[in-house]
Design a protein around this motif. Structure first.
Motif, PDB file in Angstrom:
ATOM      1  N   TYR A  36       0.755  -1.127   0.050  1.00  0.00           N
ATOM      2  CA  TYR A  36       0.023   0.105  -0.086  1.00  0.00           C
ATOM      3  C   TYR A  36       0.960   1.328   0.044  1.00  0.00           C
ATOM      4  CZ  TYR A  36      -3.024   3.822   1.119  1.00  0.00           C
ATOM      5  OH  TYR A  36      -3.663   5.137   1.386  1.00  0.00           O
ATOM      6  N   ARG A  38       0.695   5.728  -1.258  1.00  0.00           N
ATOM      7  CA  ARG A  38      -0.279   6.908  -1.376  1.00  0.00           C
ATOM      8  C   ARG A  38       0.705   8.150  -1.941  1.00  0.00           C
ATOM      9  NH1 ARG A  38      -1.018  11.768   0.185  1.00  0.00           N
ATOM     10  NH2 ARG A  38       0.902  11.640   1.767  1.00  0.00           N
ATOM     11  N   SER A  40       0.105  12.287  -3.271  1.00  0.00           N
ATOM     12  CA  SER A  40      -0.842  13.569  -3.365  1.00  0.00           C
ATOM     13  C   SER A  40      -0.152  14.440  -4.667  1.00  0.00           C
ATOM     14  CB  SER A  40      -0.743  14.473  -2.231  1.00  0.00           C
ATOM     15  OG  SER A  40      -1.465  15.750  -2.292  1.00  0.00           O
ATOM     16  N   HIS A  51       4.903   5.703  -6.734  1.00  0.00           N
ATOM     17  CA  HIS A  51       4.602   4.310  -6.877  1.00  0.00           C
ATOM     18  C   HIS A  51       5.885   3.694  -6.941  1.00  0.00           C
ATOM     19  CE1 HIS A  51       3.682   0.510  -8.278  1.00  0.00           C
ATOM     20  NE2 HIS A  51       2.744   0.625  -7.508  1.00  0.00           N
ATOM     21  N   ASP A  77      -2.964   4.711  -3.727  1.00  0.00           N
ATOM     22  CA  ASP A  77      -3.958   5.864  -3.815  1.00  0.00           C
ATOM     23  C   ASP A  77      -3.109   7.240  -4.483  1.00  0.00           C
ATOM     24  OD1 ASP A  77      -6.650   5.477  -2.882  1.00  0.00           O
ATOM     25  OD2 ASP A  77      -5.606   4.905  -0.878  1.00  0.00           O
ATOM     26  N   GLN A  80      -4.836  11.666  -3.239  1.00  0.00           N
ATOM     27  CA  GLN A  80      -5.314  11.442  -1.931  1.00  0.00           C
ATOM     28  C   GLN A  80      -4.587  12.091  -0.634  1.00  0.00           C
ATOM     29  OE1 GLN A  80      -8.803   9.539  -1.416  1.00  0.00           O
ATOM     30  NE2 GLN A  80      -8.639  10.226  -3.720  1.00  0.00           N
ATOM     31  N   ARG A  82      -3.154  13.106   2.916  1.00  0.00           N
ATOM     32  CA  ARG A  82      -2.784  12.300   3.898  1.00  0.00           C
ATOM     33  C   ARG A  82      -3.777  12.407   4.959  1.00  0.00           C
ATOM     34  NH1 ARG A  82       3.066  14.027   5.907  1.00  0.00           N
ATOM     35  NH2 ARG A  82       3.298  14.389   3.630  1.00  0.00           N
ATOM     36  N   TRP A  86      -8.378   6.169   6.192  1.00  0.00           N
ATOM     37  CA  TRP A  86      -8.366   4.932   5.351  1.00  0.00           C
ATOM     38  C   TRP A  86      -9.736   4.873   4.751  1.00  0.00           C
ATOM     39  CZ3 TRP A  86      -4.370   0.743   5.197  1.00  0.00           C
ATOM     40  CH2 TRP A  86      -3.004   1.044   5.125  1.00  0.00           C
ATOM     41  N   ARG A  89     -10.132   6.834   1.600  1.00  0.00           N
ATOM     42  CA  ARG A  89      -9.479   6.955   0.532  1.00  0.00           C
ATOM     43  C   ARG A  89      -9.873   5.707  -0.313  1.00  0.00           C
ATOM     44  NH1 ARG A  89      -3.516   6.960   3.600  1.00  0.00           N
ATOM     45  NH2 ARG A  89      -3.981   8.683   5.162  1.00  0.00           N
ATOM     46  N   GLU A  91      -8.192   3.533  -2.606  1.00  0.00           N
ATOM     47  CA  GLU A  91      -7.627   2.168  -2.593  1.00  0.00           C
ATOM     48  C   GLU A  91      -7.550   1.515  -1.137  1.00  0.00           C
ATOM     49  OE1 GLU A  91      -6.416   0.084  -5.243  1.00  0.00           O
ATOM     50  OE2 GLU A  91      -7.956   1.580  -6.075  1.00  0.00           O
ATOM     51  N   ARG A 116       3.722   8.589   4.980  1.00  0.00           N
ATOM     52  CA  ARG A 116       2.837   8.748   3.728  1.00  0.00           C
ATOM     53  C   ARG A 116       1.375   7.951   3.874  1.00  0.00           C
ATOM     54  NH1 ARG A 116       4.230  10.824  -1.348  1.00  0.00           N
ATOM     55  NH2 ARG A 116       6.172  11.720  -1.297  1.00  0.00           N
ATOM     56  N   CYS A 117       1.410   7.052   4.681  1.00  0.00           N
ATOM     57  CA  CYS A 117       0.180   6.193   4.818  1.00  0.00           C
ATOM     58  C   CYS A 117      -0.710   6.824   6.184  1.00  0.00           C
ATOM     59  CB  CYS A 117       0.656   4.837   5.218  1.00  0.00           C
ATOM     60  SG  CYS A 117       1.585   4.028   3.815  1.00  0.00           S
TER      61      CYS A 117
END
Length: 607
Positions: A36, A38, A40, A51, A77, A80, A82, A86, A89, A91, A116-117
């Motif tokens: 996982y 994310r 922005s 990614h 994601d 999205q 931060r 969750w 969001r 994903e 980031r998560c």
């Protein structure tokens, strides 16, 4: 004499031996992990690069902490913030819903960067759910797997969320201070939609060397002669004693394009139906018409979506700032009105009470709050969005909220104004009751199979983008054939000068067709039955929960927006037409083209 015992005898030894588990342990199963991440888009991040480096960080963690592990699923994601929890969001919520599925293909989750998560207290909301489902969590900041029984691990993860929150707040404060200094000292234009009467032009290279190398320029406002004359007229008419409504009527009768109609490219979201009193008031109170740059009139504020359930997070709003705006020390662009005229006009507005205290109190009853269907209900007669209006509470309307469209707000003499009643309104409780019933039946009831069949049929039908692409490929092939024949003719001895004109025409036709072809988005693949099944399952699982009467209006509206709900109130027939656009809920390749629009229905019911 008996032999002395070597030691005390354990009275439970025989029992423990008889109840011991003698089953042989089979071969260890390979660790399967879901990645996982994310990113922005607020700071122009490249989604693919973001990614890839987060995935690389996750794989590097596996090499050192779990060499036998492999990543079997990818949840990422894009765009999205931060701040979003969750469950909001796209994903991340899909990942959480997959936890309780029997056929779940992964045993744990791995991330590329904890900050980031998770933001703030989000980790405290996610970790218990993972532990409940027996899903492990691998975080680079911990150097391995998170242990829920290790208090140090928990402290580090909550600290990570706090650091993420602090980092965001520091960045916001630095940006605000930097923009304020640029406006006050340098008068720098900070972007955004230019005021009516101005256009934006570049005048100097950007001071940042990297941005200057990429072609970015500093910009400033330049008056548009035709529209600037309209602004001057508005100020002059007000100072001459005319009311705002009289000025609006005169502009509409003379068919002077309103701001949204004058610049439709920037105002595609507006109705463009003519001048309105709020439009005039926004022009008359905008100090940028004096030639001074002004910044900070509005500010972003965050409010809880559901005060009864803070885990849904916050909604960011743009509201008028209570602090004094920042104004440049000197004029930065050509003025349309001078400071004296602007000041006199605003004193006239205040003296007249252009916004009466009664009007203020009425508007303030709905201002600053979000309503479940705000911006989603349209009038079938004029096509405009219906506005929220609070009336007296009654048994039929416990909330007192109605959606209204008034004749007085339409352009005089327009076709819609000729057939529009003086006022069209419908109660929110009536609409919500009908919409709840319809959406439950659509995603989790009798209408489900029919809706899925309609979507599949629409996806299988010939699409305009496919026809355009085919014709452009034919034009490219024809132009290439002509050029090839010309080349063969020259090789056989034809004078090249005689073919210069035809060859240039063929080359131009080839280039034009290739450019048009590059501008067409690649056609999306049609969704499969399984993909639509998952989509309806995902939305259907939220419908009954989110459409419960006690849910907050902000949460309801967010759900309606995500499912592309559009409601049209047919006042003459007393019918409510409902339409869903599910393209945003499909996968990214389908979402880009928007070919799968959604399903329509008619929700019957009188007022």
């Amino acid at each position: 004499m008996t032999a002395e015992s070597a030691g005390p005898v354990d009275p439970w030894a025989d029992f423990d031996l008889s109840t011991a588990d003698h089953h042989e342990t089979g071969p260890s199963q390979r660790l399967r992990l879901a990645f996982y991440g994310r990113c922005s888009t607020e700071d122009a991040q490249d989604p693919k690069t973001s990614h890839d480096w987060q995935l690389l960080a996750a794989r590097n963690l596996l090499r050192t902490a779990a060499p036998d592990g492999e990543i079997v699923a990818d949840f990422f994601d894009i765009g999205q913030s931060r701040v979003l929890p969750w469950k909001r969001r796209r994903e991340a919520s899909r990942l959480m819903r997959a936890l309780d599925q029997p056929s779940r293909p992964f045993d744990g989750i791995i991330v590329g960067e904890g900050q980031r998560c998770w933001f703030g207290s989000q980790f405290s909301e996610v970790a218990p759910v993972l532990e409940h489902h027996g899903v492990s969590l691998w975080v680079p900041e911990l150097g391995g797997c998170y242990d829920p029984r290790n208090s140090t691990h928990y402290m580090l993860m909550t600290l990570t969320g706090g650091m993420s929150r602090g980092e965001r707040q520091r960045v916001q404060e630095r940006v605000r201070l930097g923009m304020a200094v640029q406006v006050e000292n340098d008068g720098r234009y900070q972007g955004g939609r230019p005021p009516y009467g101005y256009t934006v032009v570049g005048y100097a290279p950007h001071p940042n060397p990297r941005k200057a190398a990429e072609g970015f320029q500093l910009k400033k406002l330049v008056p548009d002669p035709e529209r600037a004359a309209v602004v001057e007229r508005i100020f002059a008419d007000l100072l001459a004693g005319r009311s705002l409504r009289a000025i609006v009527a005169a502009l509409n009768e003379e068919q002077v394009p309103c701001p949204s109609a004058a610049d439709p490219a920037r105002n595609a979201h507006r109705d463009m139906t003519g001048w309105q009193v709020p439009t005039l008031r926004a022009i008359l109170t905008n100090p940028r018409y004096t030639g001074y740059e002004v910044w900070g009139t509005f500010k972003k504020t965050e409010t809880l979506i559901d005060p009864e359930d803070p885990t849904w997070g916050y909604r960011t709003r743009l509201v008028r700032s209570d602090a004094k705006p920042v104004r440049s020390r000197e004029q930065t662009h050509e003025a349309i009105v001078d400071v004296v005229t602007f000041t006199r006009a605003n004193k006239v507005l205040s003296a007249r009470g252009a916004v009466s205290q009664v009007s203020k109190s009425r508007r303030n009853r709905t201002r600053g709050t979000s309503h479940a269907l705000q911006g989603l209900v349209y009038c079938s007669i004029c096509g405009r969005r219906m506005q929220v209006n609070r009336s007296d509470v009654s048994s039929a309307e416990p909330s007192g909220l109605r959606y209204r469209c008034r004749l007085r707000d339409l352009t005089p003499g327009s076709a819609a104004a000729e057939r529009h009643p003086r006022s069209v309104s419908v109660g929110q409780e009536l609409i919500l009751g009908k919409v709840r019933t319809w959406m439950v039946e659509l995603f989790d009831g009798d209408l489900r199979d029919e809706a899925m069949a309609g979507l599949l049929a629409a996806a299988a039908a010939p699409r305009l983008v496919d026809v355009q692409t085919e014709r452009l490929h034919e034009r490219v092939a024809a132009a290439e054939t002509k050029l090839r024949r010309f080349g063969q003719a020259i090789a056989l001895g034809t004078n090249p000068a005689a073919l210069v004109g035809p060859m240039n025409e063929a080359q131009e036709e080839l280039a034009a067709a290739q450019i048009e072809l590059s501008l067409i988005t690649a056609p999306a693949r049609a969704p499969s039955q399984e993909r639509l099944q998952r989509l309806f399952d995902d939305i259907g699982g939220q419908v009954r929960h989110l459409l419960a009467p006690q849910r907050s209006p902000e949460l309801l509206r967010e759900f309606f927006v995500e499912t592309g709900l559009r409601l049209t109130w047919d006042h003459p027939d007393r019918l409510l037409h409902a339409e869903l656009d599910l393209s945003e809920s499909l996968s990214s390749d389908l979402r880009e083209t928007g070919e799968i629009r959604g399903v329509k229905g008619r929700v019957r019911g009188g007022t």
